[in-house]
Design an enzyme around this catalytic site. Sequence first.
Site, PDB file in Angstrom:
ATOM      1  N   SER A 265      11.786  -4.635   5.434  1.00 44.04           N
ATOM      2  CA  SER A 265      11.919  -6.022   5.889  1.00 44.04           C
ATOM      3  C   SER A 265      10.558  -6.562   6.302  1.00 44.04           C
ATOM      4  O   SER A 265       9.587  -5.810   6.444  1.00 44.04           O
ATOM      5  CB  SER A 265      12.870  -6.101   7.086  1.00 44.04           C
ATOM      6  OG  SER A 265      12.214  -5.576   8.229  1.00 44.04           O
ATOM      7  N   LYS A 266      10.526  -7.876   6.486  1.00 42.06           N
ATOM      8  CA  LYS A 266       9.288  -8.524   6.900  1.00 42.06           C
ATOM      9  C   LYS A 266       8.790  -7.914   8.219  1.00 42.06           C
ATOM     10  O   LYS A 266       7.608  -7.725   8.423  1.00 42.06           O
ATOM     11  CB  LYS A 266       9.547 -10.023   7.075  1.00 42.06           C
ATOM     12  CG  LYS A 266       8.325 -10.822   7.427  1.00 42.06           C
ATOM     13  CD  LYS A 266       8.646 -12.251   7.647  1.00 42.06           C
ATOM     14  CE  LYS A 266       8.828 -12.647   9.093  1.00 42.06           C
ATOM     15  NZ  LYS A 266       7.919 -12.134  10.087  1.00 42.06           N
ATOM     16  N   ARG A 267       9.730  -7.588   9.076  1.00 42.67           N
ATOM     17  CA  ARG A 267       9.348  -7.019  10.379  1.00 42.67           C
ATOM     18  C   ARG A 267       8.622  -5.683  10.224  1.00 42.67           C
ATOM     19  O   ARG A 267       7.747  -5.351  11.008  1.00 42.67           O
ATOM     20  CB  ARG A 267      10.585  -6.859  11.272  1.00 42.67           C
ATOM     21  CG  ARG A 267      10.924  -8.130  12.037  1.00 42.67           C
ATOM     22  CD  ARG A 267      12.005  -7.872  13.062  1.00 42.67           C
ATOM     23  NE  ARG A 267      13.218  -7.365  12.426  1.00 42.67           N
ATOM     24  CZ  ARG A 267      14.113  -8.115  11.834  1.00 42.67           C
ATOM     25  NH1 ARG A 267      13.943  -9.413  11.792  1.00 42.67           N
ATOM     26  NH2 ARG A 267      15.187  -7.591  11.277  1.00 42.67           N
TER      27      ARG A 267
END
Length: 511
Positions: A265-267
Amino acid sequence: MNKKVRVRFAPSPTGGLHLGGVRTVLFNYLFAKQQGGDFIVRIEDTDQTRFVAGAEAYIFNTLAWCGIVPDESPLHGGPHAPYRQSERKPIYAQYALQLVESGNAYYAFDTPDELEQMRTQYKTVENPAPQYNHHLRSVMRNSLTLDADEVARLLAANTPYVIRIKMPVDESIAFTDMIRGEVSFNTSQVDDKVLLKADGMPTYHLAVVVDDYAMEISHAFRGEEWLPSAPVHILLWKYLGWEANMPQWAHLPLILKPDGHGKLSKRDGDRLGFPVFAMEWIDANLNETIAGFKEHGFLPEAFVNLLAMLGWNDGTDQEIFTMDELIEKFSMDRIHKAGAKFDYEKAKWFNQEWIKRTPANALLLRVKNLFTAQGITMADDAQLLKIIGLVKDRCVLLNDFIGQCGFFFKTPESFDTAAIQPKWDAAKNEFFTAVISKFELQSPWIAADLEILFKEQAAALQLKPGELMLPLRIMLVGGKFGPGVFDIAETIGKAAMLERMNLVLSLLELS
Ligand code: GLU
């Protein structure tokens, strides 16, 4: 006769394209080009609440950066235009109505409050999120439970409604996925998805089927997260009478976090310090600018190559592929079923290999732009080309050219004299003073001659050239890095070389 291969990438313009999205594009594209087929980009923007300004332009910019040119799209046109679903709105309702008439879909008049009430009333520990499905549809306000007159009255009074698919009870929907093989679902597990919304817009489920049919799509590649929707889509193909034209499905495995636990994910990118988006994405809602692979200094060729290798290989040890080689060698049966772990160190390795393989003249403009962004103007292309040729094997990311080249253009801001001082003595001082005088008289200024002169002077003073090379490097470069020191000497020229040598000499102390 086999259908012409036509594949589509069908993004919803809801944000920046991350690794997984671009890999879906790439596999679509490679398959289409290998089969002499068409690659179509269709923008699935029926959910206006998720629409994000700039996302569509971003998608096309990313494709252009990767060297992927669609055959048909809202930007490139084509025989099935329009390619934006919001512009195709009038097409969909007739199919939803056809499904109601054939008994495979129904009107549902439930208000948001009534739906909320259903979710509260039927919530249990085992079923914390009750769905509108073959059980609960019998207790809701729809054309299956209301009598025909009431339905006609509600419709005549323009009561808001949605059209839902009527999922059959306990049937098995089986299909052969090109990657996963035999897949089957029990229809009782799937809820009655909305097909047409109260505002007349189709949902994704209806629009994707209608458009894949209208655009004569032969193979539908998409992320594995869409697998649970496949039974709904397959039933729609069947109920609309188009089953013979249904595309072959290929659900691509996920790209996983570096530790293999869950979807990347972007995180994860923020947390672990690597890019996840292809290019810079500006999130207007969060007022955040997120750098992508491009801004981190990846070459598009490397980005494409590393994406292709996330879940695919050609069965040999070869890892570096050009786009043309990928088109030639790509094969569906070599796509792994399991998710592919993303490894940023490996991603950088691909980039390093690509920088090595890319001729200096193909890097020239990019390196120039990097320096321009630093406020340094590069006038002499021939000189810059020579420098790129000298340092490119030492760069992992394009941005490394700044550190690797900077000393060619200006005197280093600092010199690592601490690395020389401990072993500095009168003999070395004498040597450098003498060699500077020799260099002053030297002409022409050629690396090989400078090296001979340096070594002769060392021999004359009975010093080992090996011990003199590090001080010389630090005098010219500032630190312990860079290509061959006499190549640097030749490139920066006599005046700069002597200036730097004198400067560092004056900083060193005789113990
Ligand atoms: N619009 C869907 C998405 O945003 C496309 C899924 C599909 O390819 O069917 O990913």
